[in-house]
Motif scaffolding. Structure first.
Motif, mmCIF file in Angstrom:
data_model
loop_
_atom_site.group_PDB
_atom_site.id
_atom_site.type_symbol
_atom_site.label_atom_id
_atom_site.label_comp_id
_atom_site.label_asym_id
_atom_site.label_seq_id
_atom_site.Cartn_x
_atom_site.Cartn_y
_atom_site.Cartn_z
ATOM 1 N N SER A 60 -83.018 55.734 53.397
ATOM 2 C CA SER A 60 -83.744 56.983 53.164
ATOM 3 C C SER A 60 -83.392 58.035 54.213
ATOM 4 O O SER A 60 -83.127 59.192 53.873
ATOM 5 C CB SER A 60 -85.249 56.723 53.157
ATOM 6 O OG SER A 60 -85.964 57.913 52.949
ATOM 7 N N GLY A 64 -81.514 61.764 53.780
ATOM 8 C CA GLY A 64 -82.086 63.010 54.275
ATOM 9 C C GLY A 64 -81.212 63.694 55.302
ATOM 10 O O GLY A 64 -81.039 64.923 55.263
ATOM 11 N N ILE A 67 -78.152 65.327 53.557
ATOM 12 C CA ILE A 67 -78.485 66.538 52.794
ATOM 13 C C ILE A 67 -78.649 67.730 53.729
ATOM 14 O O ILE A 67 -78.160 68.835 53.457
ATOM 15 C CB ILE A 67 -79.747 66.307 51.961
ATOM 16 C CG1 ILE A 67 -79.486 65.274 50.863
ATOM 17 C CG2 ILE A 67 -80.223 67.618 51.330
ATOM 18 C CD1 ILE A 67 -80.718 64.890 50.074
ATOM 19 N N THR A 184 -83.233 72.331 47.869
ATOM 20 C CA THR A 184 -84.095 71.824 46.804
ATOM 21 C C THR A 184 -83.983 70.304 46.709
ATOM 22 O O THR A 184 -84.980 69.606 46.494
ATOM 23 C CB THR A 184 -83.720 72.472 45.463
ATOM 24 O OG1 THR A 184 -83.721 73.893 45.599
ATOM 25 C CG2 THR A 184 -84.709 72.073 44.381
ATOM 26 N N ALA A 185 -82.763 69.782 46.858
ATOM 27 C CA ALA A 185 -82.576 68.333 46.867
ATOM 28 C C ALA A 185 -83.319 67.690 48.029
ATOM 29 O O ALA A 185 -83.889 66.597 47.890
ATOM 30 C CB ALA A 185 -81.084 68.004 46.943
ATOM 31 N N PHE A 186 -83.347 68.362 49.179
ATOM 32 C CA PHE A 186 -84.072 67.833 50.331
ATOM 33 C C PHE A 186 -85.574 67.771 50.032
ATOM 34 O O PHE A 186 -86.244 66.793 50.404
ATOM 35 C CB PHE A 186 -83.800 68.707 51.554
ATOM 36 C CG PHE A 186 -84.512 68.258 52.798
ATOM 37 C CD1 PHE A 186 -84.102 67.121 53.474
ATOM 38 C CD2 PHE A 186 -85.593 68.970 53.289
ATOM 39 C CE1 PHE A 186 -84.761 66.696 54.619
ATOM 40 C CE2 PHE A 186 -86.247 68.565 54.426
ATOM 41 C CZ PHE A 186 -85.838 67.420 55.100
ATOM 42 N N CYS A 187 -86.107 68.783 49.356
ATOM 43 C CA CYS A 187 -87.532 68.763 48.988
ATOM 44 C C CYS A 187 -87.825 67.621 48.010
ATOM 45 O O CYS A 187 -88.852 66.933 48.136
ATOM 46 C CB CYS A 187 -87.928 70.098 48.376
ATOM 47 S SG CYS A 187 -87.840 71.504 49.512
ATOM 48 N N CYS A 188 -86.933 67.405 47.050
ATOM 49 C CA CYS A 188 -87.107 66.286 46.122
ATOM 50 C C CYS A 188 -87.050 64.955 46.864
ATOM 51 O O CYS A 188 -87.785 64.014 46.526
ATOM 52 C CB CYS A 188 -86.022 66.337 45.044
ATOM 53 S SG CYS A 188 -86.134 67.751 43.923
ATOM 54 N N TRP A 189 -86.199 64.864 47.859
ATOM 55 C CA TRP A 189 -86.121 63.640 48.663
ATOM 56 C C TRP A 189 -87.431 63.384 49.406
ATOM 57 O O TRP A 189 -87.900 62.239 49.483
ATOM 58 C CB TRP A 189 -84.959 63.758 49.651
ATOM 59 C CG TRP A 189 -84.897 62.686 50.682
ATOM 60 C CD1 TRP A 189 -84.402 61.421 50.534
ATOM 61 C CD2 TRP A 189 -85.359 62.766 52.037
ATOM 62 N NE1 TRP A 189 -84.530 60.722 51.710
ATOM 63 C CE2 TRP A 189 -85.104 61.508 52.650
ATOM 64 C CE3 TRP A 189 -85.955 63.776 52.780
ATOM 65 C CZ2 TRP A 189 -85.430 61.263 53.966
ATOM 66 C CZ3 TRP A 189 -86.278 63.519 54.105
ATOM 67 C CH2 TRP A 189 -86.024 62.287 54.687
ATOM 68 N N MET A 208 -85.926 60.732 42.800
ATOM 69 C CA MET A 208 -84.611 60.390 43.352
ATOM 70 C C MET A 208 -83.499 60.842 42.415
ATOM 71 O O MET A 208 -82.441 61.311 42.857
ATOM 72 C CB MET A 208 -84.518 58.885 43.591
ATOM 73 C CG MET A 208 -85.341 58.387 44.771
ATOM 74 S SD MET A 208 -84.884 59.178 46.339
ATOM 75 C CE MET A 208 -83.206 58.617 46.548
ATOM 76 N N THR A 211 -83.154 64.442 42.996
ATOM 77 C CA THR A 211 -82.389 64.672 44.225
ATOM 78 C C THR A 211 -80.893 64.593 43.961
ATOM 79 O O THR A 211 -80.112 65.453 44.398
ATOM 80 C CB THR A 211 -82.782 63.633 45.288
ATOM 81 O OG1 THR A 211 -84.192 63.706 45.538
ATOM 82 C CG2 THR A 211 -82.037 63.891 46.593
ATOM 83 N N CYS A 258 -78.023 58.337 45.433
ATOM 84 C CA CYS A 258 -79.368 58.721 44.982
ATOM 85 C C CYS A 258 -79.556 58.404 43.505
ATOM 86 O O CYS A 258 -80.632 57.952 43.089
ATOM 87 C CB CYS A 258 -79.604 60.206 45.242
ATOM 88 S SG CYS A 258 -79.702 60.667 46.971
#
Length: 317
Positions: A60, A64, A67, A184-189, A208, A211, A258
């Motif tokens: 995980s 993060g 990204i 945005t991918a970081f927020c989804c993560w 995921m 992400t 992911c």
């Protein structure tokens, strides 16, 4: 023009290439601190769940960190060549050097390294950063005033507003969209990690997958510049064009990772939900306990007895 302490009199001391980016170093240190803090919890976890927690934490935090770091790396695309080129303006001096262009989401890095490094009584080892957050014109004017070597100025000029190649428009807008989708991918993560600690693993798998989707969107945004006619950089006898580099392929690998994790979580949560909750250390209530909770009550026994007829008669009166 004469030398003074092996330096041209009208040029400042050369800047050598950096060892490591400060932004990347900060990101790595932050995630290493988080990793160390979370690993300190492992001795308090019993059984095999300890190893599952360790794998979860490492994977995980890796996702993060990648990204976030991809927003600040300068090697989404790159090109380089080795050639003989004029070194400074108003001089016929020629140097044998390796010239490279490294493109990121927020700017470019132009490198110039002599072969050998010591030539013309100077250390030829440059790494200049040009950012296009606002405009590259001011930084290019400063480079002219500082008297940077001709190969660096030639490449930087290709990214100015007056250049016929129009590279500043292509890379700046594609980099902005790629950076926005990465954040945005970081927020989804973040949301996926929160949901993995709750009994809603199915939605964690969906996040995921989201992400991975936004990482792929960032790659697609950056790839739009590769579909346009490429501008060739000709310096001396050498010519090069930009190609995908390490950060682009790292983004691809992270997006695939992911996607695999998201599909695995969704699939296993549908097939073996109880074991999935146990693997993620989520409390699971058995059917017997659920039936016991549903049947157990605290009603007063008086209300369960039959009401006397005399009471009903008095009530009617």
């Amino acid at each position: 023009m004469t030398f003074y302490d092996d330096i041209y009199p009208f040029y400042p001391l050369q800047r050598t290439s950096f060892i490591f980016s400060g932004a990347l170093l900060t990101i790595i240190l932050v995630f290493l601190v988080l990793l160390t803090s979370l690993l300190l919890i492992l001795p308090g976890i019993r059984g095999k769940a300890r190893y599952l927690w360790m794998v979860r934490i490492i994977i995980s935090l890796y996702i993060g960190a990648v990204i976030v770091a991809l927003n600040f790396t300068n090697d989404w695309a790159e090109g380089w060549t080795t050639t003989n080129a004029t070194y400074k303006s108003f001089s016929n001096a020629v140097v044998d050097a390796e010239i490279g262009l490294h493109v990121g989401l927020y700017g470019i890095n132009v490198t110039l390294r002599g072969n050998p490094v010591m030539q013309l009584n100077e250390t030829i080892d440059y790494n200049e950063m040009f950012s296009w957050q606002d405009s590259l014109e001011e930084e290019y004017q400063e480079a002219l005033e500082r008297g940077l070597p001709n190969p660096i100025l030639y490449i930087a000029e290709k990214f100015t507003l007056n250049s016929a190649c129009g590279l500043i428009f292509q890379y700046r807008y594609s980099g902005r969209y790629a950076s926005a989708t990465l954040w945005t991918a970081f927020c989804c993560w973040l949301v996926a990690n929160i949901l993995l600690s709750m009994p809603v693993l199915l939605y964690a798998g969906y996040m995921m997958l989201a992400t991975a989707a936004f990482i792929f969107f960032s790659m697609a945004s950056f790839s739009t510049i590769m579909n346009l006619p490429k501008c060739a950089f000709s310096i001396g006898a050498g010519t090069f064009v930009t190609e995908y580099s390490h950060s682009f392929w790292l983004a691809l690998a992270t997006g695939v990772l992911c996607a695999v994790i998201g599909m695995a979580v969704v699939l296993f949560d549908c097939l073996i939900p109880e074991k999935m909750k146990q693997a993620f250390s989520i409390a699971v209530e058995s059917e017997e306990e659920e039936d016991a909770y549903s049947e157990t009550g605290y009603l007063n026994s008086v209300f369960l007895e039959e009401v006397p007829v005399s009471v009903i008669t008095l009530a009617n009166v």
